[in-house]
Scaffold this motif. Sequence first.
Motif, PDB file in Angstrom:
ATOM      1  N   THR A  94       0.850  -1.185   0.000  1.00 41.35           N
ATOM      2  CA  THR A  94       0.000   0.000   0.000  1.00 41.35           C
ATOM      3  C   THR A  94       0.881   1.228   0.000  1.00 41.35           C
ATOM      4  O   THR A  94       2.118   1.130   0.122  1.00 41.35           O
ATOM      5  CB  THR A  94      -0.940   0.007   1.212  1.00 41.35           C
ATOM      6  OG1 THR A  94      -1.902   1.045   1.066  1.00 41.35           O
ATOM      7  CG2 THR A  94      -0.178   0.196   2.523  1.00 41.35           C
ATOM      8  N   ARG A 122      -4.246   7.054  -6.588  1.00 40.07           N
ATOM      9  CA  ARG A 122      -4.215   7.645  -5.247  1.00 40.07           C
ATOM     10  C   ARG A 122      -2.952   8.485  -5.053  1.00 40.07           C
ATOM     11  O   ARG A 122      -3.008   9.569  -4.456  1.00 40.07           O
ATOM     12  CB  ARG A 122      -4.294   6.546  -4.185  1.00 40.07           C
ATOM     13  CG  ARG A 122      -5.635   5.831  -4.120  1.00 40.07           C
ATOM     14  CD  ARG A 122      -5.764   5.014  -2.839  1.00 40.07           C
ATOM     15  NE  ARG A 122      -4.753   3.966  -2.755  1.00 40.07           N
ATOM     16  CZ  ARG A 122      -4.948   2.702  -3.097  1.00 40.07           C
ATOM     17  NH1 ARG A 122      -6.119   2.321  -3.586  1.00 40.07           N
ATOM     18  NH2 ARG A 122      -3.980   1.800  -2.962  1.00 40.07           N
ATOM     19  N   MET A 126      -3.717   2.299  -7.275  1.00 38.94           N
ATOM     20  CA  MET A 126      -2.725   2.867  -6.368  1.00 38.94           C
ATOM     21  C   MET A 126      -2.085   4.118  -6.966  1.00 38.94           C
ATOM     22  O   MET A 126      -1.905   5.128  -6.281  1.00 38.94           O
ATOM     23  CB  MET A 126      -1.641   1.849  -6.026  1.00 38.94           C
ATOM     24  CG  MET A 126      -0.557   2.401  -5.105  1.00 38.94           C
ATOM     25  SD  MET A 126       0.821   1.253  -4.793  1.00 38.94           S
ATOM     26  CE  MET A 126       0.019   0.054  -3.730  1.00 38.94           C
ATOM     27  N   SER A 186      -3.163  11.924  -6.392  1.00 37.65           N
ATOM     28  CA  SER A 186      -3.985  12.905  -5.679  1.00 37.65           C
ATOM     29  C   SER A 186      -3.155  13.818  -4.791  1.00 37.65           C
ATOM     30  O   SER A 186      -3.665  14.815  -4.274  1.00 37.65           O
ATOM     31  CB  SER A 186      -5.049  12.184  -4.832  1.00 37.65           C
ATOM     32  OG  SER A 186      -4.435  11.472  -3.763  1.00 37.65           O
ATOM     33  N   THR A 206       1.111   5.597   1.239  1.00 33.66           N
ATOM     34  CA  THR A 206       0.547   6.723   1.976  1.00 33.66           C
ATOM     35  C   THR A 206       1.165   7.976   1.372  1.00 33.66           C
ATOM     36  O   THR A 206       2.233   8.411   1.788  1.00 33.66           O
ATOM     37  CB  THR A 206       0.879   6.648   3.481  1.00 33.66           C
ATOM     38  OG1 THR A 206       2.295   6.465   3.648  1.00 33.66           O
ATOM     39  CG2 THR A 206       0.147   5.514   4.151  1.00 33.66           C
TER      40      THR A 206
END
Length: 285
Positions: free
Chosen positions: A101, A203, A200, A206, A103
């Motif tokens: 993932t 994201r 992914m 963004s 962040t």
Amino acid sequence: MDAAARARVGDTGTMRVAGAHVLLTGATGDIGRHLASRLAQAGARVTLVARSRAPLDALAAQVGGHALPTDLTDRAALRGVVPAAESALGPVDVLVNNAGTETAGHLADLDADGLEELVALNLLAPAELCRQALPGMTARGRGHLVNISSLAGVGTVPGLAAYGATKAGLTHLTSGLRADLRGGPVGTLAVEIGPVASVMMGRIGSHPPAAAAFERLLQARALTMLDPDDVARAVVAAVESGRPTLRMPRRTAPLAAVTHAPRSLVRLALTGIHPSRARTAEHAP
């Protein structure tokens, strides 16, 4: 070695996917789905791991695999993954650590739980699954460990400091495993990839600084946006050919090689030191 084992191990110790039991994490992600399909098409028996049951069950039905819904950030659940997979489909021949993932954001803006989950999923889980799979692979005289890393571990961009750190750690872990397993029957593959057309990546885009950085690198053709199916196909081919490293796009290989130069020099300096002897010396009184 029995007939099934001979079907999985090539003449030079490379791993044949046909007939092998492959444990794949992150199976329902963009790369994961294509990996599951490519592995099944190549004749592998696949155990598919992801957090959400419904999409995992659907994927398992599609490729004829075994679904093993697991939250890899749950320590208790993580410790039972390899035993559960082997209970269902037999010994794991190939472990593909694909779950991960991101962040995207300034480190100071991340919350503590999110940071801990990032490290747990991207670095701790692959290390733990390798730890679980290795004894059986070594005892059976066959096996392959595949860690899907990232070029963010070579050179990261604004907003991906924590993500890049976990991927650098994963690549270094794979390099260390290669040293530990040198001369033995278990192979390793480190996969370092650039941006992939995926949820992914959406994201990551963004976060404005990260989006601007990737836009510049893509316009300069320092990177290209990868197709997840191209990545999956290349990973399967790399396992079967016994390559220790796969870097995509290829144009990034020279830069990545510079980052890896110290690891290569250390391997060269330690030529002739057998890992088993090193362990014996380490524990000698």
